[in-house]
Design an enzyme around this catalytic site. Structure first.
Site, PDB file in Angstrom:
ATOM      1  N   ALA A  65      19.750  35.833  64.283  1.00 45.33           N
ATOM      2  CA  ALA A  65      20.261  36.523  63.478  1.00 45.33           C
ATOM      3  C   ALA A  65      20.391  37.915  63.546  1.00 45.33           C
ATOM      4  CB  ALA A  65      20.299  36.247  61.295  1.00 45.33           C
ATOM      5  N   GLY A 110      17.595  32.316  64.180  1.00 47.21           N
ATOM      6  CA  GLY A 110      18.877  31.622  63.838  1.00 47.21           C
ATOM      7  C   GLY A 110      19.355  30.369  64.825  1.00 47.21           C
ATOM      8  N   GLU A 113      16.903  27.526  65.125  1.00 48.89           N
ATOM      9  CA  GLU A 113      17.971  26.770  63.706  1.00 48.89           C
ATOM     10  C   GLU A 113      19.061  25.933  64.141  1.00 48.89           C
ATOM     11  OE1 GLU A 113      15.457  28.842  59.831  1.00 48.89           O
ATOM     12  OE2 GLU A 113      17.369  30.097  61.141  1.00 48.89           O
ATOM     13  N   GLU A 133      10.439  34.024  63.503  1.00 48.82           N
ATOM     14  CA  GLU A 133      10.589  35.638  62.262  1.00 48.82           C
ATOM     15  C   GLU A 133       9.264  36.552  62.238  1.00 48.82           C
ATOM     16  OE1 GLU A 133      14.094  32.215  62.141  1.00 48.82           O
ATOM     17  OE2 GLU A 133      11.941  32.254  62.262  1.00 48.82           O
TER      18      GLU A 133
END
Length: 257
Positions: A65, A110, A113, A133
């Site tokens: 992200a 992300g 993911e 993270e």
């Protein structure tokens, strides 16, 4: 449609969506999430029998992200960002055709993911994956705490999330995080061959198989078995079932719709 951060190519039943921010290692900011969402709309509107998701450039699938965007968020803004990420990645998970993640480089946070939401993952030998993270003072927020454990098991998932370890392609294969590792310059052709093979299968039966397999993660065994019996019998009388079984009896290759 024309987006600045995502490209879409549709060819003979195979749709490829490429996250196209190579200067930012294809990080998923809000604009890119919105573009990906619209690209998924377009892919569904096409005759997409197989969806491939990958990243532009030589370095990254999706590096994560957008950390610069997240840095000064409060709780309310973070909740909205989590909901946006979940909504888009869930669409990949539930896309009505098999989804292949062609992991061509870094897939952190992300990006990992996004890969986890695919049905199948093929990695370049250069790929590195991780739920990193923890070293940002946060945890996975777009499904990683749930999908990772379902794929690699609880112990491995906890180690990856707790330590934020980055896993190279060979170890990702050993852990079951990806299904194939190929030479970097062969990734596109390998994934295309896989996609073409899947695209030649009966589309409705593939969609049904995906939905049935997904029940493993969404219900208990008894309910999943009931679901399987229902969808199995429901395929009888379809054109593809009739063609597939007739071709078998006649000892020829089937010609599915």
């Amino acid at each position: 449609m024309d987006w600045d951060t995502v490209t879409l190519d549709h060819d003979d039943g195979v749709t490829t969506i490429t996250i196209d921010r190579p200067d930012r290692l294809n990080a998923l900011n809000v604009e890119t999430l919105d573009a990906l969402d619209e690209a998924l709309d377009e892919a569904e509107a096409q005759d997409t029998r197989v969806l491939v998701v990958t990243g532009a450039g030589e370095d990254a699938f999706v590096a994560g992200a957008d950390i610069a965007y997240m840095k000064d968020m409060g709780v309310e803004a973070a909740q909205a960002y989590a909901e946006r990420g979940h909504a888009v990645i869930n669409r990949v998970d539930t896309f009505p055709a098999p989804v292949i993640a062609a992991v061509n480089g870094y897939a952190f946070g992300g990006g990992c993911e996004l890969a986890l939401a695919a049905d199948l993952r093929v990695a370049s030998e250069r790929a590195v994956l991780g739920q990193t993270e923890i070293d940002l003072g946060i945890v996975p927020g777009w499904g990683g705490t749930q999908r990772l454990a379902r794929l690699v098991g609880d112990e491995t998932a906890r180690r990856m999330v707790f330590f934020g370890d980055r896993v190279d392609a060979e170890d990702a294969d050993r852990l079951g995080l990806v299904g194939d590792v190929v030479a970097h310059d062969q990734l596109d052709s390998f994934v295309r061959d896989m996609a073409d093979e899947l695209a030649a299968k009966p589309a409705f039966a593939l969609r049904t198989a995906k939905e049935a397999l997904d029940q493993v993660h969404r219900t208990n065994l008894e309910a999943g078995l009931r679901y399987e019996k229902r969808v199995w019998s429901g395929l009888f009388g379809t054109a593809d079932q009739e063609e597939g079984m007739t071709a078998f009896v006649e000892d020829r290759e089937p010609e599915f719709e």
